[in-house]
Design a protein around this motif. Structure first.
Motif, mmCIF file in Angstrom:
data_model
loop_
_atom_site.group_PDB
_atom_site.id
_atom_site.type_symbol
_atom_site.label_atom_id
_atom_site.label_comp_id
_atom_site.label_asym_id
_atom_site.label_seq_id
_atom_site.Cartn_x
_atom_site.Cartn_y
_atom_site.Cartn_z
ATOM 1 N N THR A 169 31.190 19.233 13.268
ATOM 2 C CA THR A 169 31.413 18.114 12.346
ATOM 3 C C THR A 169 30.168 17.261 12.104
ATOM 4 O O THR A 169 30.189 16.361 11.273
ATOM 5 C CB THR A 169 32.524 17.195 12.881
ATOM 6 N N VAL A 170 29.082 17.534 12.833
ATOM 7 C CA VAL A 170 27.851 16.751 12.676
ATOM 8 C C VAL A 170 26.682 17.684 12.369
ATOM 9 O O VAL A 170 26.417 18.628 13.123
ATOM 10 C CB VAL A 170 27.527 15.920 13.944
ATOM 11 N N THR A 171 26.002 17.419 11.241
ATOM 12 C CA THR A 171 24.830 18.201 10.841
ATOM 13 C C THR A 171 23.626 17.273 10.761
ATOM 14 O O THR A 171 23.704 16.184 10.194
ATOM 15 C CB THR A 171 25.045 18.861 9.466
ATOM 16 N N ALA A 172 22.498 17.711 11.338
ATOM 17 C CA ALA A 172 21.266 16.907 11.321
ATOM 18 C C ALA A 172 20.233 17.557 10.411
ATOM 19 O O ALA A 172 20.056 18.778 10.433
ATOM 20 C CB ALA A 172 20.708 16.777 12.738
ATOM 21 N N THR A 173 19.555 16.731 9.598
ATOM 22 C CA THR A 173 18.488 17.240 8.725
ATOM 23 C C THR A 173 17.334 16.246 8.679
ATOM 24 O O THR A 173 17.516 15.051 8.902
ATOM 25 C CB THR A 173 18.983 17.432 7.268
ATOM 26 N N ARG A 174 16.170 16.789 8.409
ATOM 27 C CA ARG A 174 15.036 15.907 8.090
ATOM 28 C C ARG A 174 15.037 15.733 6.581
ATOM 29 O O ARG A 174 15.048 16.711 5.831
ATOM 30 C CB ARG A 174 13.724 16.521 8.562
ATOM 31 N N PHE A 175 15.003 14.481 6.146
ATOM 32 C CA PHE A 175 15.129 14.182 4.725
ATOM 33 C C PHE A 175 13.773 14.142 4.024
ATOM 34 O O PHE A 175 13.653 14.435 2.850
ATOM 35 C CB PHE A 175 15.860 12.843 4.568
ATOM 36 N N GLY A 176 12.735 13.790 4.783
ATOM 37 C CA GLY A 176 11.378 13.694 4.223
ATOM 38 C C GLY A 176 10.601 12.621 4.948
ATOM 39 O O GLY A 176 11.167 11.594 5.325
ATOM 40 N N GLY A 177 9.290 12.861 5.138
ATOM 41 C CA GLY A 177 8.486 11.864 5.849
ATOM 42 C C GLY A 177 9.049 11.628 7.236
ATOM 43 O O GLY A 177 9.241 12.560 8.018
ATOM 44 N N ASP A 178 9.342 10.363 7.552
ATOM 45 C CA ASP A 178 9.951 10.057 8.853
ATOM 46 C C ASP A 178 11.430 9.709 8.690
ATOM 47 O O ASP A 178 12.020 9.063 9.552
ATOM 48 C CB ASP A 178 9.203 8.919 9.548
ATOM 49 N N GLU A 179 12.038 10.172 7.578
ATOM 50 C CA GLU A 179 13.456 9.923 7.323
ATOM 51 C C GLU A 179 14.312 11.124 7.736
ATOM 52 O O GLU A 179 13.939 12.276 7.481
ATOM 53 C CB GLU A 179 13.714 9.623 5.842
ATOM 54 N N PHE A 180 15.456 10.828 8.356
ATOM 55 C CA PHE A 180 16.395 11.851 8.774
ATOM 56 C C PHE A 180 17.801 11.481 8.290
ATOM 57 O O PHE A 180 18.088 10.304 8.051
ATOM 58 C CB PHE A 180 16.411 11.983 10.301
ATOM 59 N N VAL A 181 18.651 12.486 8.171
ATOM 60 C CA VAL A 181 20.043 12.259 7.776
ATOM 61 C C VAL A 181 20.969 12.969 8.761
ATOM 62 O O VAL A 181 20.739 14.134 9.114
ATOM 63 C CB VAL A 181 20.327 12.777 6.347
ATOM 64 N N LEU A 182 21.998 12.258 9.206
ATOM 65 C CA LEU A 182 23.104 12.868 9.939
ATOM 66 C C LEU A 182 24.311 12.887 9.009
ATOM 67 O O LEU A 182 24.693 11.846 8.461
ATOM 68 C CB LEU A 182 23.430 12.080 11.200
ATOM 69 N N LEU A 183 24.896 14.067 8.822
ATOM 70 C CA LEU A 183 26.077 14.222 7.967
ATOM 71 C C LEU A 183 27.301 14.407 8.857
ATOM 72 O O LEU A 183 27.323 15.270 9.728
ATOM 73 C CB LEU A 183 25.901 15.441 7.061
#
Length: 392
Positions: free
Chosen positions: A40-54
């Protein structure tokens, strides 16, 4: 739901420890986030030093907050600070691009509240964002149309009430929004760097006013002009300032540059060097809002100041029965006066405050009691009265 976050102070890490250290930190964050992944939890790097947890299949907003704070705790345990924003589908929006935009707004709110935190998006953030965008658009047009005005607030000797001079204050009237408070548009002007051309216009206009008053009214007072930290850190600030002063032909002793504690944050040595060059030209230097932010008594020893302004937050409660602000203000005035600096009490609005200021031997006052910010034409009436007193 989504958590969009970036690493706190990443630029400082790259600048002080090098980009390799920054890259290693990004890898470390990625490793920690991978440990949080599940069905149920997906981690991604969004760009630069930004990350997203879905987050998939969450029950409600509280669950998204709980998972986000868990990520914050994991990262903090490794000495890593983050600022993040949370947005929820479909409550906040059904569009992915909106969710990312709203999460980013919430992230900005988290940063405003001191960083190393997560905040949830709410509709008020969007309203504030749209209001800010509207003002930013209008500000650019106002610059092009020369809709800004310079008002001048008089300053008086606290005991004799003789005119000491004026502080130049930027004002903006919009046909749709009416008078827009400087507290609203100045921070936005600094954020967008519109404060650079705006500050140039203020200085040029103030210098022209000084020269005109020298010629017409034998003006022998002081004109205080505010300089933003964004202006002050520009490499060519000193050069441009000196050229403006020379071109105006004013008597330099009639100009006072007013700075805030914000100029002291990044590079104290560079700040002191610039201020020394200004003082060497015979121009006065005033520190505004003393005691409300970063300043310490050490700065008063290091900076070549001529004037220190007591913030109105102290003055407003100076007559309170508990006496805390009164004691603090009296101590500051006594210390600063012994150092040879002029003191100006801001926001003096009633006789009770004036009596306390006089009792503490503060030299100068500024506030609605004796004079509100006024257009140039109204100030000239004061100058005519002042000139007639001198001649008599």
């Amino acid at each position: 739901g989504i958590l969009l976050f970036d690493i706190d102070n990443m630029k400082d890490i790259n600048d002080s420890r090098g980009h390799n250290a920054g890259d290693e930190l990004l890898k470390q964050v990625a490793t920690i986030l991978k440990l949080m992944e599940s069905k149920t939890v997906t981690a991604t790097r969004f760009g630069g030093d930004e990350f997203v947890l879905l987050y998939k299949n969450i029950k409600d907003r509280d669950e998204a907050i709980e998972i986000s704070k868990k990520a914050l705790r994991f990262l903090n345990a490794e000495g890593i600070g983050i600022s993040g924003g949370i947005a929820i589908f479909p409550d906040d929006s059904k569009k992915s691009e909106d969710l990312l935009k709203f999460a980013d707004m919430a992230k900005i709110e988290a940063k405003k509240n001191g960083k190393n935190n997560v905040a949830c998006f709410h509709s008020l953030m969007q309203e504030k964002f749209l209001s800010k965008l509207n003002i930013e658009t209008k500000m650019s047009k106002a610059m092009a149309s020369r809709n800004f005005q310079l008002y001048y607030q008089p300053q008086f000797d606290a005991k004799t009430k003789e005119l000491r001079g004026f502080e130049a204050l930027l004002r903006w009237y919009d046909s749709d929004l009416g008078w827009i408070s400087p507290e609203q548009f100045i921070p936005l002007a600094e954020e967008t760097h519109l404060v650079l051309p705006l500050g140039d216009w203020v200085m040029t206009t103030a210098l022209a006013t000084i020269k005109e008053w020298e010629m017409k009214f034998s003006f022998n007072g002081i004109m205080s002009v505010n300089v933003s930290p964004v202006q002050f850190v520009q490499e060519d600030f000193i050069e441009k300032l000196f050229k403006k002063i020379e071109k105006s032909g004013i008597d330099k002793k009639h100009l006072e540059i007013e700075i805030t504690e914000g100029v002291l944050i990044d590079n104290v040595e560079d700040t002191i060097s610039k201020l020394n060059k200004i003082r060497e030209q015979g121009v006065g230097l005033s520190l505004d809002d003393f005691g409300t932010g970063y300043s310490s008594l050490r700065y008063l020893q290091l900076l070549p100041l001529t004037t220190l302004k007591i913030d109105k937050s102290f003055v407003s409660n100076i007559a309170a029965k508990d006496g805390f602000e009164a004691n603090l203000t009296e101590s500051i005035i006594s210390l600063v006066s012994k150092m040879g600096l002029n003191t100006i009490a801001e926001g003096v609005e009633n006789e009770e405050q004036l009596k306390m200021i006089q009792k503490f031997n503060c030299r100068t006052i500024q506030g609605f009691l004796l004079g509100k910010p006024m257009p140039k034409e109204q100030c000239e009436k004061l100058l005519v009265e002042n000139l007639s007193k001198i001649n008599s």
